[in-house]
Design a protein around this motif. Sequence first.
Motif, PDB file in Angstrom:
ATOM      1  N   UNK A  88       0.804  -1.208   0.000  1.00  0.00           N
ATOM      2  CA  UNK A  88       0.000   0.000   0.000  1.00  0.00           C
ATOM      3  C   UNK A  88       0.844   1.268   0.000  1.00  0.00           C
ATOM      4  N   UNK A  89       2.137   1.132   0.270  1.00  0.00           N
ATOM      5  CA  UNK A  89       3.061   2.261   0.334  1.00  0.00           C
ATOM      6  C   UNK A  89       4.124   2.073  -0.744  1.00  0.00           C
ATOM      7  N   UNK A  90       4.542   3.144  -1.379  1.00  0.00           N
ATOM      8  CA  UNK A  90       5.520   3.074  -2.461  1.00  0.00           C
ATOM      9  C   UNK A  90       6.808   2.382  -2.014  1.00  0.00           C
ATOM     10  N   UNK A 141       8.481   6.973 -15.842  1.00  0.00           N
ATOM     11  CA  UNK A 141       7.953   7.860 -16.883  1.00  0.00           C
ATOM     12  C   UNK A 141       7.152   9.008 -16.264  1.00  0.00           C
ATOM     13  N   UNK A 142       6.338   8.675 -15.264  1.00  0.00           N
ATOM     14  CA  UNK A 142       5.519   9.697 -14.617  1.00  0.00           C
ATOM     15  C   UNK A 142       6.385  10.678 -13.829  1.00  0.00           C
ATOM     16  N   UNK A 143       7.415  10.165 -13.161  1.00  0.00           N
ATOM     17  CA  UNK A 143       8.317  11.032 -12.396  1.00  0.00           C
ATOM     18  C   UNK A 143       9.031  12.006 -13.334  1.00  0.00           C
ATOM     19  N   UNK A 185       7.576   9.726  -4.557  1.00  0.00           N
ATOM     20  CA  UNK A 185       6.609  10.563  -3.854  1.00  0.00           C
ATOM     21  C   UNK A 185       7.074  12.013  -3.767  1.00  0.00           C
ATOM     22  N   UNK A 186       8.396  12.241  -3.902  1.00  0.00           N
ATOM     23  CA  UNK A 186       8.914  13.609  -3.932  1.00  0.00           C
ATOM     24  C   UNK A 186       8.371  14.358  -5.147  1.00  0.00           C
ATOM     25  N   UNK A 187       7.999  13.611  -6.189  1.00  0.00           N
ATOM     26  CA  UNK A 187       7.435  14.198  -7.414  1.00  0.00           C
ATOM     27  C   UNK A 187       5.930  14.015  -7.475  1.00  0.00           C
ATOM     28  N   UNK A 188       5.333  13.624  -6.346  1.00  0.00           N
ATOM     29  CA  UNK A 188       3.884  13.465  -6.282  1.00  0.00           C
ATOM     30  C   UNK A 188       3.375  12.140  -6.808  1.00  0.00           C
TER      31      UNK A 188
END
Length: 333
Positions: A107-109, A144-146, A202-205
């Motif tokens: 549940x957590x990255x 890719x998303x980051x 998560x630093x990049x959302x």
Amino acid sequence: MMKTFSAPLLAAAAVICATSAQADEEVTLRLKWLTQAQFAGPYVAEAMGFYDEEGLDVTIQPGGPNINVETMVASGANTFGIASGTEGVLASRAKGLPIKAIGIDQQVTPYVYVTKPDSGIKTAADFKGKKVATWFTGPQYVLYSVLAANGIEQSDVNIISQSVTLQPFIDGEFDVATATLYNEYNTLLAKGLTDLVVISPEDSGMVSQQDAIITSDKMIAEKPEVVQGFLDATLRGWKYAFEHPEEAIDMVMDAGTGLDRDHQTKMLEKVQELMTGTTGTSEGLGYLNMDAISTIEKNLVKYKAIDESVDITTAFDSSFWENVPAEYKTVAK
């Protein structure tokens, strides 16, 4: 002389035959990686007989960097899979693969990007023009998303396929490696790389739930009772693993080869944190957080990690998770 049997005996015989037929239901589970404590739940479920109790004969097959679990399940080569994560499931569905996630373990990255202090890389915004390695078993969509979130085109980064070992990173063959907090990161620390720069998606959302439990649309349509039994036993296996960690490690060690017990013990501890964090505690093991999934889907489209929008209800089916007995989804304190 032909024997005759009473109705109760005939009924009992019918039940025995039905049970035997059910016990002969052979299914396969394809893992996304090699045998290790990351998959303790299924190995415990197999060793403890939880799958047997559901009438399933489960063969667990390890994966690796060159195996795409979503493709294996979609093709029917495997019945179930522990696949990539939300991104990988959505990307697979966008490509038309007939698979669905029926639960998500972590549940957590679990991913971070690591680089050496002398690389000059401090954040993901510094990836431009660098050699960045990741696995192409699903984590590439997170990368890719980051990149997109930081305004970087994929073509502006030399994206390298990462192997099982991080020795090429240690040897300086690329600038950034992808590591899981429960495995590769601990390995790097054990090798003395204690001054690494650690960058989280998560630093990049980018919040990424990982290790989706998947099956095919065909299985869900034709054998929903098998799907339910498999998920019940798998989550029961995770519950037992977290409540009896020493036994669980014994079972993983028996299933694998060349495993280091201390490393596997630390892995199971971190995996428990990832699986019981946030909604893993409030809702239960394997929870499908549809709100989070919807956000990830929107980000994938926004940052062009996938070409088109995906109806998340075609890629995720929470009905089986909802029917898992509550006691299998809750870990005792």
